[in-house]
Scaffold this motif. Structure first.
Motif, PDB file in Angstrom:
ATOM      1  N   GLU A 128     -28.074 -77.993  57.515  1.00 58.73           N
ATOM      2  CA  GLU A 128     -28.348 -79.402  58.135  1.00 58.73           C
ATOM      3  C   GLU A 128     -27.087 -79.325  58.720  1.00 58.73           C
ATOM      4  O   GLU A 128     -26.012 -78.930  58.877  1.00 58.73           O
ATOM      5  CB  GLU A 128     -28.024 -80.137  56.928  1.00 58.73           C
ATOM      6  CG  GLU A 128     -28.430 -81.473  57.351  1.00 58.73           C
ATOM      7  CD  GLU A 128     -28.364 -81.910  56.068  1.00 58.73           C
ATOM      8  OE1 GLU A 128     -28.638 -83.866  56.807  1.00 58.73           O
ATOM      9  OE2 GLU A 128     -28.578 -82.653  55.490  1.00 58.73           O
ATOM     10  N   GLY A 129     -27.273 -79.371  60.200  1.00 55.55           N
ATOM     11  CA  GLY A 129     -26.047 -80.046  61.266  1.00 55.55           C
ATOM     12  C   GLY A 129     -26.095 -78.305  62.402  1.00 55.55           C
ATOM     13  O   GLY A 129     -25.146 -78.677  63.467  1.00 55.55           O
TER      14      GLY A 129
ATOM     15  N   LYS B 280     -26.370 -75.716  64.394  1.00 58.49           N
ATOM     16  CA  LYS B 280     -28.011 -75.447  65.659  1.00 58.49           C
ATOM     17  C   LYS B 280     -28.188 -73.564  65.786  1.00 58.49           C
ATOM     18  O   LYS B 280     -28.840 -73.446  66.030  1.00 58.49           O
ATOM     19  CB  LYS B 280     -27.249 -76.188  66.873  1.00 58.49           C
ATOM     20  CG  LYS B 280     -28.300 -76.014  68.304  1.00 58.49           C
ATOM     21  CD  LYS B 280     -27.309 -75.383  69.360  1.00 58.49           C
ATOM     22  CE  LYS B 280     -28.330 -75.476  70.635  1.00 58.49           C
ATOM     23  NZ  LYS B 280     -27.958 -76.120  72.290  1.00 58.49           N
TER      24      LYS B 280
ATOM     25  N   TYR C 146     -22.822 -76.545  65.657  1.00 63.26           N
ATOM     26  CA  TYR C 146     -23.464 -77.780  65.027  1.00 63.26           C
ATOM     27  C   TYR C 146     -23.993 -77.899  66.079  1.00 63.26           C
ATOM     28  O   TYR C 146     -23.324 -78.595  66.822  1.00 63.26           O
ATOM     29  CB  TYR C 146     -22.573 -78.679  63.601  1.00 63.26           C
ATOM     30  CG  TYR C 146     -21.786 -78.500  63.370  1.00 63.26           C
ATOM     31  CD1 TYR C 146     -22.751 -78.361  61.770  1.00 63.26           C
ATOM     32  CD2 TYR C 146     -20.772 -77.220  62.605  1.00 63.26           C
ATOM     33  CE1 TYR C 146     -22.123 -78.069  60.792  1.00 63.26           C
ATOM     34  CE2 TYR C 146     -20.709 -76.560  61.717  1.00 63.26           C
ATOM     35  CZ  TYR C 146     -21.048 -77.216  60.600  1.00 63.26           C
ATOM     36  OH  TYR C 146     -20.719 -76.641  59.544  1.00 63.26           O
ATOM     37  N   LEU C 147     -25.210 -79.142  65.917  1.00 57.61           N
ATOM     38  CA  LEU C 147     -25.508 -79.618  66.912  1.00 57.61           C
ATOM     39  C   LEU C 147     -24.882 -80.840  67.253  1.00 57.61           C
ATOM     40  O   LEU C 147     -24.804 -81.126  68.634  1.00 57.61           O
ATOM     41  CB  LEU C 147     -26.824 -80.547  65.895  1.00 57.61           C
ATOM     42  CG  LEU C 147     -28.197 -79.615  65.459  1.00 57.61           C
ATOM     43  CD1 LEU C 147     -28.898 -80.319  64.985  1.00 57.61           C
ATOM     44  CD2 LEU C 147     -28.808 -79.204  66.909  1.00 57.61           C
ATOM     45  N   VAL C 148     -23.924 -81.487  66.794  1.00 57.11           N
ATOM     46  CA  VAL C 148     -22.699 -82.382  67.078  1.00 57.11           C
ATOM     47  C   VAL C 148     -21.272 -82.337  67.301  1.00 57.11           C
ATOM     48  O   VAL C 148     -20.832 -81.834  67.147  1.00 57.11           O
ATOM     49  CB  VAL C 148     -23.445 -84.156  66.756  1.00 57.11           C
ATOM     50  CG1 VAL C 148     -22.654 -84.704  66.983  1.00 57.11           C
ATOM     51  CG2 VAL C 148     -24.803 -84.740  66.979  1.00 57.11           C
TER      52      VAL C 148
ATOM     53  N   PRO D 165     -19.309 -81.177  62.413  1.00 58.40           N
ATOM     54  CA  PRO D 165     -20.084 -80.807  61.273  1.00 58.40           C
ATOM     55  C   PRO D 165     -19.629 -82.335  60.175  1.00 58.40           C
ATOM     56  O   PRO D 165     -19.397 -83.451  61.058  1.00 58.40           O
ATOM     57  CB  PRO D 165     -18.728 -80.036  60.245  1.00 58.40           C
ATOM     58  CG  PRO D 165     -17.594 -79.645  62.052  1.00 58.40           C
ATOM     59  CD  PRO D 165     -18.704 -80.405  63.175  1.00 58.40           C
ATOM     60  N   GLU D 166     -19.965 -82.464  59.085  1.00 51.03           N
ATOM     61  CA  GLU D 166     -19.657 -83.682  58.199  1.00 51.03           C
ATOM     62  C   GLU D 166     -18.609 -83.949  58.516  1.00 51.03           C
ATOM     63  O   GLU D 166     -17.647 -85.338  58.276  1.00 51.03           O
ATOM     64  CB  GLU D 166     -20.874 -83.378  56.611  1.00 51.03           C
ATOM     65  CG  GLU D 166     -22.363 -83.417  57.046  1.00 51.03           C
ATOM     66  CD  GLU D 166     -23.026 -82.994  55.416  1.00 51.03           C
ATOM     67  OE1 GLU D 166     -22.410 -83.371  54.726  1.00 51.03           O
ATOM     68  OE2 GLU D 166     -24.069 -83.412  55.347  1.00 51.03           O
TER      69      GLU D 166
ATOM     70  N   THR E  53     -15.548 -88.171  69.884  1.00 54.53           N
ATOM     71  CA  THR E  53     -16.192 -87.324  68.513  1.00 54.53           C
ATOM     72  C   THR E  53     -15.594 -87.182  67.470  1.00 54.53           C
ATOM     73  O   THR E  53     -15.651 -86.930  65.904  1.00 54.53           O
ATOM     74  CB  THR E  53     -17.187 -85.844  68.536  1.00 54.53           C
ATOM     75  OG1 THR E  53     -17.436 -86.027  69.964  1.00 54.53           O
ATOM     76  CG2 THR E  53     -17.620 -85.084  67.879  1.00 54.53           C
TER      77      THR E  53
ATOM     78  N   THR F 109     -21.505 -91.987  62.302  1.00 59.60           N
ATOM     79  CA  THR F 109     -22.165 -90.646  63.416  1.00 59.60           C
ATOM     80  C   THR F 109     -22.034 -90.415  64.888  1.00 59.60           C
ATOM     81  O   THR F 109     -22.495 -91.242  65.106  1.00 59.60           O
ATOM     82  CB  THR F 109     -23.462 -90.812  62.938  1.00 59.60           C
ATOM     83  OG1 THR F 109     -24.394 -90.722  61.265  1.00 59.60           O
ATOM     84  CG2 THR F 109     -24.556 -89.544  63.964  1.00 59.60           C
TER      85      THR F 109
ATOM     86  N   PRO G 190     -24.865 -87.725  70.473  1.00 59.01           N
ATOM     87  CA  PRO G 190     -24.324 -86.079  70.925  1.00 59.01           C
ATOM     88  C   PRO G 190     -24.241 -86.644  72.758  1.00 59.01           C
ATOM     89  O   PRO G 190     -24.408 -85.686  72.977  1.00 59.01           O
ATOM     90  CB  PRO G 190     -25.916 -86.270  70.265  1.00 59.01           C
ATOM     91  CG  PRO G 190     -26.910 -87.644  70.180  1.00 59.01           C
ATOM     92  CD  PRO G 190     -25.766 -88.332  69.757  1.00 59.01           C
TER      93      PRO G 190
END
Length: 407
Positions: free
Chosen positions: A47-48, A50, A67-69, A71-72, A202, A211, A214
């Motif tokens: 998850e997350g 890319k 990561y898309l944006v 990490p958690e 970010t 969150t 992006p």
């Protein structure tokens, strides 16, 4: 204490620092662009994430994930890439001050191009660098900047206009150098004002449990891509001051415009290779054609060098021409150096014009290039070169004594 030698070593040290930091910045920039373009979907979806890439270097294997944006959770040992850019710009600006501001009457101002006082040249230099960043940043943030293709074409047009402007204000050598500094300022400011602040936003969102948006990553990626395509032309501009055929051509602004296109074609080859594994060899063919066009333009009549006239002496050069021993030094230099440093060098391989644009075939030209003569043939044995070196220790001592009498 010989201030000329101290200044020369200071310039050497700063230039060394500039090259080292530039290598670090360009290397990390090229690496991350290649990494980003080479990412592939994860073999084990997470998850997350890319994409990922496996790499091998120095006997070790590396597994890298993007990561898309973000990490958690934010890792505590996050590495930031910023000082390479800052140090490169700061050392480059220091070098600009040492060479072109403190030596403005030699390197920055050319009365044959535009007869302006030194202070005006320095202000134009500083103002143009600031203007470049502000104009570029505002265009990127406007609606025009939403269309990436149009934006790139628009930015290219601006660079061509600035190239034309610089070549009609400064000496040919300074014009090329300033075009490189103009572009490098945009690149470094991208890091300082856009990429790093967006990354900090970010990180702050992650630490606060929010969150991240992006859009900040998208904007940073756009500026990073611009930097990627501008890097190679900047390197050409910085090296051009060693080659009169590049900076002293009547068409030096057009040469600069074609060099920016070569930067695009070369980077397009590598970026496509990293992204798709395809080898677009036609880009190298186009690059070769552009380079041949640059060579052709460089052979046009040179600008800023009226070979039919003698040097117009600046107050500093007049001081050296009036110093004790100048007549003997002028005869010595003309007899030993003018076979190369003349409008049409008589030594095979010296080039179609005087090496480095330095002419030494009249007393006025010797006085105009007093510092070069002192460093190259007085303090050191760098010139005359090899088999053409007939200067004795006494000759070099005479050059040193003359220069120090006037300095």
């Amino acid at each position: 204490m010989d201030m000329t030698l101290i200044e020369t070593w200071a310039e050497f040290a700063v230039r060394w620092l500039h090259v080292v930091t530039g290598i670090a910045w360009i290397g990390s920039s090229f690496y991350f662009i290649a990494l980003d373009l080479g990412l592939r979907p994860p073999l084990e979806p997470r998850e997350g994430v890319k994409g990922e890439e496996w790499q091998v270097h120095g006997g070790g294997f590396y597994h890298i994930q993007k990561y898309l944006v973000a990490p958690e959770r934010m890792p505590e040992d996050l590495v930031w890439f910023k000082w390479e850019s800052y140090a490169t710009w700061l050392s480059g600006f220091a070098l600009l001050v040492l060479v072109y501001y403190l030596g403005a009457d030699i390197f920055l101002i050319d009365p044959n191009v535009l007869d302006i006082p030194v202070w005006a040249g320095v202000l134009i230099s500083l103002g143009s660098l600031a203007f470049g960043w502000i104009a570029y940043d505002q265009i990127c943030k406007s609606k025009f900047g939403d269309d990436h293709a149009k934006l790139m074409i628009g930015l290219y047009a601006i660079l061509v206009v600035i190239a034309f402007f610089y070549t009609h204000v400064f000496s040919g050598r300074a014009a090329m150098l300033h075009l490189g500094a103009f572009t490098a300022t945009i690149m470094s400011a991208n890091v300082f004002f856009i990429i790093m602040p967006n990354q900090r936003i970010t990180v702050a969102d992650l630490k606060a449990g929010r969150t991240p948006d992006p859009k900040y990553g998208i904007i940073a990626k756009q500026r990073s891509t611009h930097n990627n395509y501008l890097t190679l032309p900047v390197l050409f501009m910085m090296l051009s001051n060693h080659y009169p055929l590049a900076f002293a051509s009547e068409w030096n602004w057009l040469i600069a415009a074609l060099v920016f296109l070569m930067g695009v074609t070369i980077r397009h080859f590598f970026n496509t290779m990293h992204a798709t594994k395809k080898l677009l060899w036609w880009t190298w063919g186009l690059t070769l054609l552009l380079f041949l066009a640059v060579m052709g333009l460089s052979l046009a009549p040179v600008q800023n060098m009226d070979w039919e006239e003698d040097a117009a002496l600046t107050p500093r050069a007049e001081r050296f021409a009036a110093a004790a021993g100048f007549e003997d030094v002028a005869d010595l230099v003309i007899n030993n150096c003018s076979m190369c440093h003349a409008p049409e060098p008589g030594v095979p391989g010296a080039g179609p014009v005087a090496p480095k644009g330095v002419r030494l075939d009249t007393p006025n030209w010797v006085a105009a290039h007093a510092r070069d003569v002192y460093l190259q043939a007085g303090v050191t044995h760098a010139m005359p070169p090899g088999a053409y070196n007939y200067m004795t220790a006494e000759d070099r001592a005479m050059i040193v004594a003359w220069y120090r009498a006037a300095d």
